[in-house]
Write a protein that holds these residues in place. Structure first.
Motif, short mmCIF file in Angstrom:
data_model
loop_
_atom_site.label_atom_id
_atom_site.label_comp_id
_atom_site.label_asym_id
_atom_site.label_seq_id
_atom_site.Cartn_x
_atom_site.Cartn_y
_atom_site.Cartn_z
N GLU A 1 78.59 89.57 99.74
CA GLU A 1 77.89 90.85 99.76
C GLU A 1 78.14 91.59 98.44
O GLU A 1 79.19 91.43 97.81
CB GLU A 1 78.39 91.71 100.93
CG GLU A 1 77.72 93.06 101.06
CD GLU A 1 78.25 93.87 102.24
OE1 GLU A 1 78.33 95.10 102.11
OE2 GLU A 1 78.60 93.26 103.28
N ILE A 2 77.16 92.38 98.04
CA ILE A 2 77.32 93.29 96.90
C ILE A 2 76.87 94.67 97.35
O ILE A 2 75.75 94.84 97.83
CB ILE A 2 76.49 92.83 95.69
CG1 ILE A 2 77.03 91.50 95.16
CG2 ILE A 2 76.53 93.88 94.58
CD1 ILE A 2 76.18 90.88 94.07
N GLU B 1 69.45 84.77 98.40
CA GLU B 1 69.15 84.70 99.84
C GLU B 1 70.43 84.71 100.67
O GLU B 1 70.39 85.04 101.86
CB GLU B 1 68.35 83.43 100.14
CG GLU B 1 66.98 83.38 99.47
CD GLU B 1 66.08 84.50 99.93
OE1 GLU B 1 66.10 84.81 101.14
OE2 GLU B 1 65.37 85.07 99.10
N LEU B 2 71.53 84.34 100.04
CA LEU B 2 72.81 84.25 100.78
C LEU B 2 73.72 85.45 100.54
O LEU B 2 74.77 85.55 101.18
CB LEU B 2 73.54 82.96 100.38
CG LEU B 2 72.80 81.65 100.63
CD1 LEU B 2 73.64 80.47 100.14
CD2 LEU B 2 72.47 81.50 102.11
N ILE B 3 73.34 86.33 99.63
CA ILE B 3 74.17 87.49 99.31
C ILE B 3 73.46 88.76 99.79
O ILE B 3 72.35 89.07 99.35
CB ILE B 3 74.45 87.58 97.80
CG1 ILE B 3 75.20 86.35 97.33
CG2 ILE B 3 75.23 88.85 97.47
CD1 ILE B 3 75.43 86.30 95.82
N ARG B 4 74.10 89.47 100.69
CA ARG B 4 73.54 90.72 101.18
C ARG B 4 73.78 91.83 100.14
O ARG B 4 74.91 91.99 99.65
CB ARG B 4 74.19 91.10 102.51
CG ARG B 4 73.59 92.32 103.18
CD ARG B 4 74.04 92.44 104.63
NE ARG B 4 75.48 92.64 104.74
CZ ARG B 4 76.33 91.70 105.19
NH1 ARG B 4 75.86 90.50 105.54
NH2 ARG B 4 77.61 91.94 105.27
N ILE B 5 72.74 92.58 99.82
CA ILE B 5 72.87 93.69 98.88
C ILE B 5 72.67 94.99 99.65
O ILE B 5 71.63 95.19 100.30
CB ILE B 5 71.85 93.58 97.73
CG1 ILE B 5 72.06 92.28 96.96
CG2 ILE B 5 71.98 94.78 96.79
CD1 ILE B 5 71.03 92.03 95.86
N GLU B 6 73.68 95.85 99.62
CA GLU B 6 73.67 97.09 100.40
C GLU B 6 73.89 98.29 99.48
O GLU B 6 74.47 98.16 98.40
CB GLU B 6 74.77 97.06 101.46
CG GLU B 6 74.66 95.93 102.47
CD GLU B 6 73.58 96.18 103.50
OE1 GLU B 6 73.04 97.30 103.54
OE2 GLU B 6 73.26 95.24 104.27
N GLN B 7 73.45 99.43 99.92
CA GLN B 7 73.64 100.69 99.20
C GLN B 7 74.76 101.49 99.88
O GLN B 7 74.85 101.56 101.09
CB GLN B 7 72.35 101.51 99.21
CG GLN B 7 72.47 102.92 98.66
CD GLN B 7 72.82 102.92 97.18
OE1 GLN B 7 72.25 102.17 96.40
NE2 GLN B 7 73.77 103.76 96.78
N SER B 8 75.64 102.09 99.07
CA SER B 8 76.65 102.98 99.62
C SER B 8 76.01 104.10 100.42
O SER B 8 74.96 104.64 100.04
CB SER B 8 77.50 103.57 98.49
OG SER B 8 78.30 104.64 98.96
N GLN B 9 76.66 104.47 101.51
CA GLN B 9 76.18 105.58 102.34
C GLN B 9 76.92 106.88 102.04
O GLN B 9 76.70 107.90 102.70
CB GLN B 9 76.34 105.23 103.82
CG GLN B 9 75.53 104.00 104.26
CD GLN B 9 74.05 104.14 103.96
OE1 GLN B 9 73.41 105.09 104.41
NE2 GLN B 9 73.50 103.20 103.20
#
Length: 310
Positions: free
Chosen positions: A270-271, A298-306
Motif C-alpha cells: 500500500e502507498i 494493480e497489486l498496490i493499493r493507493i490511499e489518501q490520508s484522512q
C-alpha cells in the motif's frame, strides 16, 4: 565499550556452540494484533530513493530521536539482575556473571522503523516532511520471511515496540529465569555461553523497548543486533539474503552507521498519500513512477490520508 570495538571471538563462538546444548532463548512473541501491513513514513525524496533502489535502511538506534534508546530497557534489566544478585547461591553468582558480560558486551542494534497506523498526524508531521510525503505500507508476511531466513545464524527480529515499564520488567525477568534454568550443570565455557546468549537477548530487547512517552507512535521495528566476529558466519548469512556491509551517512556533524536490506516489489502492499501530498489530485505521475520501477500498480493499493491537515 566503543561501537567499533570487536567482541572477543572465542566468547562469541561459545554462544554459537551453546545452541546445541540448551533450549531456545525466549524472545518477545509476535503480537496477535499486528496488522498485515505496517507503514514507513517518509518525505517525497526518501520515497523516490527507497522505491527506486528497493532498499530499507536499518539505522543505529543510538542515532534516533529518543535519548533513552537502548538505555531505558537496559536500566530495567540491571535492576532485575541486581535483585537476583542479592538472592541465594548459586543463583547470585550466576547473576553476577550476566552483569559482568552486560557491562562488557555492549551491542549496537540497528532498526528500520514502521508504524501500525498509516494515518497518524504526528507521524506525518515528524517523518513525512510535514504531511507532504508518503506512508509506504510494507507486507508483514514479506518482512517475516526475511527474518526466518536470517534468524538461524544471528538475531534479526520483527518486533512491536513495548512501551509499558511493567511489561519490560517481565521480559527482563523471563530472560533471567531462562538463564538460571539453563546454567546449572554447565562447565565454565557453557556458563559463559549461556550468559552471553542472555546478554545478546537483552540488547535485542533494548531496541524494542522504549519510554512510555513514545506510545502514540505504535511502532514496529525490524531489528538487527550486530556482533563483530568474522568467523561466526554472520557476514555470509547477511550476504545470503542481501544485507549489505555497514555503511555510514552524514547528518549534520554526525556520522550515522546503517545497513541496507533490499526488498522485492511484492514487499509493498500500500502507498498512502500525506494530507499535503500533491499527488492527491492527480495520481498518474505516481503510477508512472511505480511502473517504471517494476511495481505492479494493480497489486498496490493507493490511499489518501484522512487527516484534515493543511
Amino acid at each position: 565499550m566503543c561501537e567499533e570495538q570487536e567482541i572477543d571471538c572465542a566468547a562469541v563462538k561459545a554462544v554459537s556452540q551453546s545452541h546445541t546444548c540448551v533450549q531456545a532463548l525466549p524472545v518477545m512473541t509476535e503480537s496477535l494484533d499486528t496488522p498485515p501491513i505496517i507503514y514507513r513514513y517518509c518525505s517525497v525524496d526518501a520515497f523516490h530513493a527507497m522505491l527506486t533502489n528497493k532498499q530499507l535502511w536499518l539505522t543505529s538506534v543510538r542515532h534516533m530521536n529518543d535519548s533513552t534508546e537502548q538505555t531505558h530497557f537496559i536500566e530495567i534489566a540491571k535492576t532485575v539482575l541486581e535483585e537476583s544478585r542479592r538472592g541465594p547461591e548459586p543463583e547470585s553468582s550466576y547473576a553476577r556473571l550476566v552483569v559482568q558480560n552486560l557491562n562488557w558486551m555492549e551491542l549496537t542494534a540497528y532498526a528500520c522503523c514502521f508504524s501500525k497506523d498509516g494515518d497518524l498526524l504526528s507521524q506525518w508531521r515528524a517523518y513525512a516532511d510535514d504531511g507532504t510525503g508518503f506512508a509506504v505500507g510494507f507486507s508483514v508476511a514479506w518482512l517475516k520471511r526475511q527474518r526466518y531466513e536470517y534468524l538461524p545464524k544471528h538475531p534479526l527480529e520483527l518486533l512491536e515496540v513495548e512501551y509499558d515499564d511493567d511489561r519490560q520488567r517481565e521480559l527482563a525477568t523471563t530472560c533471567i529465569r531462562w538463564y538460571l534454568a539453563q546454567v546449572p550443570g554447565q562447565n565454565g565455557i557453557g556458563r559463559q555461553a549461556v550468559s552471553m546468549r542472555t546478554v545478546t537477548q537483552f540488547w535485542v530487547l533494548s531496541a524494542a523497548c522504549k519510554h512510555p512517552s513514545f506510545r502514540e507512535e505504535k511502532e514496529v521495528r525490524f531489528i538487527l543486533a550486530e556482533i563483530s566476529d568474522p568467523d561466526s558466519q554472520i557476514e555470509a548469512c547477511r550476504k545470503a539474503i542481501g544485507v549489505s556491509p555497514r555503511y555510514h551517512r552524514q547528518s549534520g556533524e554526525q556520522s550515522i552507521p546503517y545497513f541496507k536490506l533490499p526488498f522485492s516489489a511484492d514487499a509493498i502492499a500500500e502507498i498512502r498519500l500525506g494530507p499535503k501530498n500533491l499527488a492527491r489530485e492527480d495520481r498518474s505521475d505516481l503510477r508512472k513512477f511505480l511502473n517504471a520501477n517494476a511495481y505492479d500498480c494493480e497489486l498496490i493499493r493507493i490511499e489518501q490520508s484522512q487527516v484534515p491537515y493543511c
